[in-house]
Every structure is written in C-alpha cells, then in structure tokens.
Design an enzyme around this catalytic site. Structure first.
Site, PDB file in Angstrom:
ATOM      1  CE  LYS A   1       3.378  39.952 -41.816  1.00  0.00           C
ATOM      2  NZ  LYS A   1       4.023  38.640 -41.834  1.00  0.00           N
TER       3      LYS A   1
ATOM      4  CG  ASP B   1      -2.691  39.011 -38.229  1.00  0.00           C
ATOM      5  OD1 ASP B   1      -2.785  39.862 -39.141  1.00  0.00           O
ATOM      6  OD2 ASP B   1      -1.765  38.179 -38.178  1.00  0.00           O
TER       7      ASP B   1
ATOM      8  CB  SER C   1      -2.843  37.258 -41.737  1.00  0.00           C
ATOM      9  OG  SER C   1      -2.322  38.545 -41.895  1.00  0.00           O
TER      10      SER C   1
ATOM     11  NE  ARG D   1      -2.623  32.133 -43.078  1.00  0.00           N
ATOM     12  CZ  ARG D   1      -2.135  33.306 -43.499  1.00  0.00           C
ATOM     13  NH1 ARG D   1      -2.613  33.883 -44.570  1.00  0.00           N
ATOM     14  NH2 ARG D   1      -1.179  33.913 -42.840  1.00  0.00           N
TER      15      ARG D   1
ATOM     16  NE  ARG E   1       1.042  41.651 -44.804  1.00  0.00           N
ATOM     17  CZ  ARG E   1       1.092  40.348 -44.593  1.00  0.00           C
ATOM     18  NH1 ARG E   1       0.345  39.816 -43.644  1.00  0.00           N
ATOM     19  NH2 ARG E   1       1.874  39.580 -45.318  1.00  0.00           N
TER      20      ARG E   1
ATOM     21  CG  ASP F   1      -2.920  42.536 -41.181  1.00  0.00           C
ATOM     22  OD1 ASP F   1      -2.621  42.993 -40.059  1.00  0.00           O
ATOM     23  OD2 ASP F   1      -2.365  41.536 -41.672  1.00  0.00           O
TER      24      ASP F   1
ATOM     25  CD  GLU G   1       7.455  40.379 -46.080  1.00  0.00           C
ATOM     26  OE1 GLU G   1       8.324  39.760 -46.719  1.00  0.00           O
ATOM     27  OE2 GLU G   1       6.486  39.827 -45.571  1.00  0.00           O
TER      28      GLU G   1
END
Length: 586
Positions: A412, A298, A139, A37, A301, A296, A398
């Site tokens: 997720k 991608d 993300s 990242r 979430r 979000d 989470e």
C-alpha cells in the site's frame, strides 16, 4: 549496552519488582509475517537496541542461507520519525544498528539518510534488485510503539514460511556479534550507500506514468488540504503534486513536521474518524478547500474527506475510496487501451474483508478480480505472481484505507494514492461532479455495496479464544450458528480451521492459518460478515457488507437492514457484556 534500558532493568531488580520484570522478560516478541511490532522499552518483549540487533542477526543469517549473491546485491533499510526518549530507542537508531549488523558480515546496505514513507522500501527492493528490505516503523500505532517490517526480494512483504525461518534464525543468533553495538562503524564503510536522492527522483518519475490529465491538473481551481499527522508524508505528497502538475495542497501547519509525540491527536490514525481531521477541516474552511487528504504517520495509508453541500464533511470509508479509485484507474486504463483483447489480462485485487465492489465492476467490464487473505502481504505477493505471468495488475486495496495504485510498489502506498485521488477529483470537477456524486454513480451502475466495520478491544487472549470456540461449537460440538438473531446463516468459512461449507469437499480455497482467528458468515439476505483477530493490536474486528444488484436503489432500506444485522452480530456472536469487551470509542 544501552545505558537507559540497562538502568530501567537494574532499578526494577533493586526494587524486587518481579511483576514488571516478568512483563519485560517473560516472553520474546514474536516475529511474524508483519515482522515485529511492540512498545519501545527494556527487555526481550520490547523494541530496543538489543532486540533489534538480535532480530537483524537472525534475518542476516536467514538471507545468507537463501541468497548466494547477498554480498553482491545487499539490502535496503528505511525508517520513520518515531522516538522514545525514556528508553533511548528511535527508528533511526534501530535502522543504524540493523545496517551495522549487515555491514559487519560484508553485506552492502542501502540505508536512507533521512525519514521516508514506508512504500519507498519495497520500491527500492525491486528498483535496485536487492535481496530484501527493512522498514523501521509502527505505522499508525500509539507513540510508544515501534516495528520492524520485512520485504523479500520480490518487493512484497514476507509470507510464510519465511516468518518461521527468520524466527528460528533469531533464536539461534541471540548473542550480539563483536561490534554489534558500535553503529558509528557504518559511516566509514564502503558497503554503506544512501539511496535517498536516486530513489526520490525515480519514484516520482515512475508514478508519473499514472498521470493522465496533466492539462486539467494545471488549470484546476479545486483546492486540497493535506495532513501527514506528525509523520513523514508532508514533503513527499508535495513532490507528488508537483510531479502531476497540481498546485501544492495546503499543509496543516501544526501537523506537517514529524513529531514522535503526535501532540495534536489521541491516536495518529486517520482511520479512527473525524477526530484526527479536526485541524484539517479548520484549515480547509479557512482556505476554501473542498477536499482533505490525510496520510497516516508512515504515509502508506490514505483517508479522504469531502465537504458536502450542507457544509458537513464526509469522510470516505476505505471501501468507498476503494470503489472510487478502482473505477477511476479502470476508466483511465480503458481510455488508453482501445484493443478489446487486452482486457483479458487485466486484474484487480482486494482482501477478503474488503468490499466486493471491484468484483461487481470486473463482472460488468470483463476484467479479472481476485480476493486474497487480509493484508497487503498477500495482495503484493499475488500481484507479483500475476505480473510475472504477463498480466496487468491495475489496482489492489483493503478496507483499512490501504491502496496500491502503481505496480512499481507492491504494497500500500499513501503518496501515490493521494495524488491519484487529487487528479480524479480535479477531473470530476470539470464535469461538475463531486467525489460523493461519483461514488453514487458507481453504485448506481454496478450495484450498491453498503459496508460497516468496527472492533472490540479484548486484552485477554483466553476470552478471545473462548469467543471463537463458542462459535465453532454453537449448537453442540463442531456446529456453527444457523441463525444470528433473525438472520439465517447460509454459509460459513473458517480460515482458522480450513472449513468452508460452500465447497463440495468443505475445504477452504484460501490459505488457512491456525495462529489467527477468522470466520466469515454468509446470510440468506445477501449479507456477509467476517470476524477476525488483529495481527498487531488487541482487537477483535468485524466487517459486514450487503451487496445489491444494479437497479436496487433503496439505499436507506439497505442501510437499515445492515444496521440490524450488525446489531445482531454484536449481541449474539460477540456478547460484549458477557465477555467484558470494550467498544470502539470515537
């Protein structure tokens, strides 16, 4: 060979700009369990054609060593809509270069022909029984960033020792192979497959197993607004609603199409609060919608907001939505499974920094709850172990608004979570209940769990290290704090060093990692607070929770107590002024 990154470097050399060159070439991006990242740009510290080729060459060699049937089974590669014109980098370009690397070694590649949500990659790994998966995405990071996320054959993100093994293999394969740059070669290769149509069809068929109230969905008068925040989610959430027989949600027009510039938001992260949802609220007011669903960029979430009687909007925290989805998924399971013995094989998971509400529900209802380290890589891998033992893992979550509602994806998934949340809201509406009212009912039944989380920004790793060292040597060498302001510390667990004061041998049960900082304090008043460093951003995060037994309904008093605990934590353990830490801003 990328002319744009090449000319950036040549320009810096011509200017004799040693400082910038040091930033670009001083150290290679670290390949960890979250993969890569970093910002897109020139040099080995950034995401660009060369570093993606090198990373993929290393990954390919590592897979060859681990799978004798790699050339039979192959890998899947997906990408989001990110792009960085100044350096010529884009998720699609990186995905094609990665595909080219594998194909040049005779490895079949299932390369999605268009953008997809991140959860489609782990789904494809297990669905097609492939050796591995790669998702090119950053993300919800700022627009200049990109990332390279890796899944193992079990459909979960990699955990150690794979990160180390891949990292070493990257070091050994830095020189680009002969045809590394020529991504046009993939188009004519018999090893290239496009899984887009099949996976789309099969994924929506699989999530339909979690649709329990089709008749209510068909009839519901409840209206929803959805935003994909300039990311990939729009089309897929529309299809998910269709799969559940729900009317399609109203899409925020300014945000529904992918746009790598994310022009309407400061940060493309629904976790950052109401700022990201301003346009969603406006559309909801206009169309008479009570509920906003936000993915979000991608689409792994999900954030949910609900209009209150007062006209205000309530954005549910990740823990509150986790409580609601956990309650809902268990209730649906119970209605389908009347056999009293079945419950002994039922599990739910959450990470150690998330609310313990699932533990409270599990204790009362009789199923199993387990906590894992932070991050879905741990929950995905643990869920797979349990499923291989014949257990049913119903749900994992989470607090960072990540939810795994369907075992078909061991990560997720914001698409299935969005449609399951919509079905839950539609069902509650038939009982004249809002999500907010149902959340209170869950807390009334299982005990109030009040949480508060935030972070400080710290760009200097030395300060971060010093801060945690101070906590480990608080009243002399190797002593942790006994008090935080007026709050007595009753237990300490340090997952960096492996110390846990509550265990007979003082050794922590959860795995420990020297490379990241994480300390959890338990307080005599029933409070818990964890401080940890982020794996992907320059943040020191904290998570706090007060759990009350069922029947203690003085919520305001609990909130006040938690606020005071958090203030003490910031003042005494973070010391933001002394350490020059930057507070989270709305």
């Amino acid at each position: 060979q990328n002319p744009k990154t090449s000319s950036i470097v040549k320009q810096l050399v011509a200017e004799g700009n040693a400082g910038e060159l040091q930033k670009y070439f001083g150290s290679r991006m670290e390949f960890g369990t979250a993969g890569l990242r970093a910002a897109m740009g020139a040099g080995i510290s950034h995401m660009n054609d060369l570093t993606v080729i090198q990373t993929t060459q290393g990954f390919c060699r590592y897979l060859e060593k681990n799978f004798s049937d790699l050339k039979k089974r192959g890998v899947v590669i997906g990408f989001d809509a990110r792009a960085h014109p100044p350096s010529g980098g884009s998720s699609k370009r990186f995905a094609r270069l990665a595909a080219n690397t594998f194909i040049s070694q005779g490895v079949p590649v299932y390369l999605f022909s268009d953008i997809t949500p991140t959860p489609f990659v782990p789904y494809t790994v297990t669905h097609l029984k492939l050796c591995a998966g790669i998702m090119v995405t950053a993300s919800h990071n700022p627009k200049q960033d990109n990332g390279y996320k890796v899944y193992w054959e079990n459909g979960a993100q990699i955990i150690s020792p794979h990160d180390k093994g891949i990292s070493e293999a990257i070091e050994e394969n830095q020189e680009p192979w002969p045809q590394a740059w020529d991504d046009k070669l993939v188009d004519s290769s018999v090893l290239l497959h496009d899984p887009y149509a099949t996976i789309s069809k099969d994924y929506f068929k699989d999530i339909q197993k979690h649709c329990f109230h089709r008749n209510i969905n068909k009839e519901t008068k409840l209206k929803f607004v959805h935003t994909s925040v300039h990311g990939v989610g729009h089309k897929f959430v529309q299809l998910a609603f269709k799969a559940f027989d729900l009317s399609p949600p109203f899409a925020v027009p300014e945000q529904k199409d992918p746009d790598p510039e994310f022009p309407t938001v400061k940060y493309p992260n629904p976790e950052e609060g109401k700022g990201v949802l301003t346009l969603s609220f406006a559309l909801a007011e206009k169309d008479g919608a009570k509920i906003v669903l936000a993915n979000d960029p991608d689409a792994d979430r999900l954030a949910v907001a609900e209009k209150q009687e007062s006209g205000e909007w309530k954005v549910f925290s990740g823990n509150e939505l986790g409580a609601l989805l956990g309650w809902w998924i268990f209730t649906c399971w119970k209605n389908q499974n009347q056999d009293a013995c079945a419950i002994k094989d039922v599990y739910m998971l959450s990470s150690t920094v998330s609310s313990k509400i699932l533990r409270a529900i599990a204790l009362k209802e009789g199923f199993h709850f387990e906590e894992t380290l932070t991050g879905f890589k741990w929950m995905g891998n643990r869920a797979k172990q349990l499923m291989d033992q014949g257990k049913a893992v119903l749900f994992a979550f989470e607090e960072a608004i990540g939810y795994m509602c369907c075992p078909a994806v061991l990560d997720k998934d914001g698409v299935s979570a969005a449609v399951i949340a919509a079905e839950m809201a539609s069902f509650l509406a038939t009982k004249n209940l809002s999500l907010t009212q149902q959340l209170k009912a869950v807390y009334d039944e299982y005990g109030f769990h009040i949480t508060k989380a935030s972070y400080f920004i710290c760009h200097d790793p030395k300060i971060t290290e010093q801060l945690f060292d101070n906590l480990r040597n608080y009243d002399g060498k190797n002593t942790y704090p006994k008090f935080c302001g007026r709050f007595k510390v009753s237990g300490v667990r340090d997952l960096t060093t492996g110390y846990d004061s509550s265990q007979p041998d003082q050794k922590a049960i959860l795995p420990t990692s020297k490379s990241s900082q994480m300390i959890t304090f338990t307080f005599a008043n029933g409070g818990v607070a964890t401080m940890r460093t982020s794996g992907t951003e320059p943040k020191i995060k904290y998570y706090s929770e007060l759990c009350a037994p069922p029947g203690n309904s003085d919520v305001e008093q609990l909130k006040k107590e938690l606020d005071e605990l958090v203030n003490a934590l910031e003042k005494h353990f973070f010391q933001p002024e002394k350490n020059n830490l930057q507070r989270k801003t709305e």
